[in-house]
Scaffold this active site. Structure first.
Site: not given
Ligand code: NAD
Ligand code: UGA
Length: 311
Positions: A140-142
């Site tokens: 999700p960060y990426a």
């Protein structure tokens, strides 16, 4: 001709963070007027003006007064916790970027340098990661970093836009004052204190580790660079495994490392390595600090932080 006038001010968001502190120092050393903005207070000894503000809510336009370039580093940065706090990551990494871009449109901002991440590549085939490969984020960060990168490019591509955006895909950055959740900081403090290092998976995952002083030179080059909007890798072109770096730090510190194996963490890519060709051509940047040299500086910094007052 450069798009950025060196006599004019650079606004650095995330100025109290790991990379931000080094960047403010680097820009101030070259005589650049700098304004830092962060949720956190001015770091001790930081140069220039520092504004404490939350970019999720503050009116950003006044911060851009007299500013000719913005370096946008403020974000929630960790890969592994992003599964549990997606709303926070979207707000801090995507919505904040859009707020900044809207303010930039209204004030005629000309150059945005935005911190993207090697994590946007996901698991590519073996070989160096190249800016022309289709990104394939696996955390999700990426996903939020890729969204922010695309937003910055989309705003710059609007008709009659005066903005150019340079998205820098930092590979794993290390050096003095690295975030305490990151691998190298954890190894150095664990080896120093004789504590265990938790290795996520079998330790064969590989990273292109880039020294923070190299990374901020790349940022300064992107602030100055003439030319169009683009995406550029910031890495060394080399890589080492997690097991390899534990052994190297243990050797440099002259102390054993105790490893505890834990499960592989979701979202963690197997291997990163930057293709450095485009960045060399577009920004004239190449990393110059060797891993041993950079690790020595990082180790020295951790050792001096832990020295008792008066020692
Ligand atoms: P960091 O957490 O040390 O710094 C980020 C700073 O942003 C913090 O000081 C934080 O207080 C500030 N911030 C966050 N949300 C804010 C908000 N709403 N308003 C104002 N300030 C806010 O992280 P870092 O390691 O220095 O990373 C800087 C940037 O580089 C991030 O965008 C990160 O995603 C990116 N990046 C870092 C690495 C790395 O290896 N460190 C690699 C790739 C990309
Ligand atoms: C780092 C940054 O945290 C991200 O902000 C950034 O986007 C990313 O680099 C990037 O290169 O783009 P990461 O590579 O996960 O993310 O950096 P570290 O936290 O230093 O981890 C490196 C490797 O060590 C990972 O495989 C991780 O699983 C492993 N690790 C980390 C451990 O085995 N144990 C730990 O305690 C910490």
């Amino acid at each position: 001709m450069t798009v950025h006038d060196p006599r004019r001010t650079v606004l650095v968001t995330g100025a109290a963070g790991f990379i931000g502190r080094h960047l403010v120092e680097h820009l101030a050393d070259r005589g650049q007027p700098v304004i830092g903005v962060d949720l956190r207070p001015r770091p001790a000894g930081a140069a220039g003006r520092h504004v404490v503000a939350d970019l999720r809510t503050t009116d950003i336009r006044p911060l851009l007064d007299g500013v000719s370039a913005v370096v946008h580093l403020a974000a929630l940065p960790g890969v592994r916790p992003s599964w549990d706090r997606f709303d926070d990551y979207v707000e801090s990494n995507v919505i904040v970027t859009r707020r900044l871009l809207e303010a930039g449109v209204q004030t005629g901002l000309r150059r945005l340098v935005i911190a993207s991440s090697s994590s946007v590549y996901g698991n590519q085939r073996d070989g160096a990661m190249n800016e022309d490969q289709p990104p394939a984020p696996i955390s999700p960060y990426a996903v939020t970093k890729l969204a922010a990168e695309h937003l910055a490019l989309a705003y710059a591509a609007r008709p009659a836009s005066v903005l150019t955006s340079v998205a820098l895909r930092f590979f794993t950055v290390y050096g003095p004052r690295q975030r305490p959740d990151m691998l190298i900081s954890r190894i150095i403090s664990a080896v120093r204190d004789g504590r265990e290092i938790r290795v996520f998976g079998d330790g064969s995952q590989r990273r292109d580790f880039v020294f923070v002083k190299d990374a901020v030179r790349a940022v300064a080059a992107a602030v100055d660079a003439p030319g169009p909007s683009r995406v550029c890798n910031v890495g060394t072109g080399e890589q080492i495994s997690v097991t390899g770096i534990i052994d190297l730090i243990s050797e440099l510190m002259g102390r054993p490392a105790n490893v505890r194996v834990e499960p592989h963490r979701a979202g963690d890519v197997v291997s990163t390595r930057a293709d450095v060709t485009r960045t060399a051509e577009a920004l004239g940047f190449r990393a110059s600090v060797s891993l041993r040299e950079g690790l020595r500086a990082h180790i020295d910094a951790v050792r001096s932080e832990s020295m008792p007052v008066g020692a």
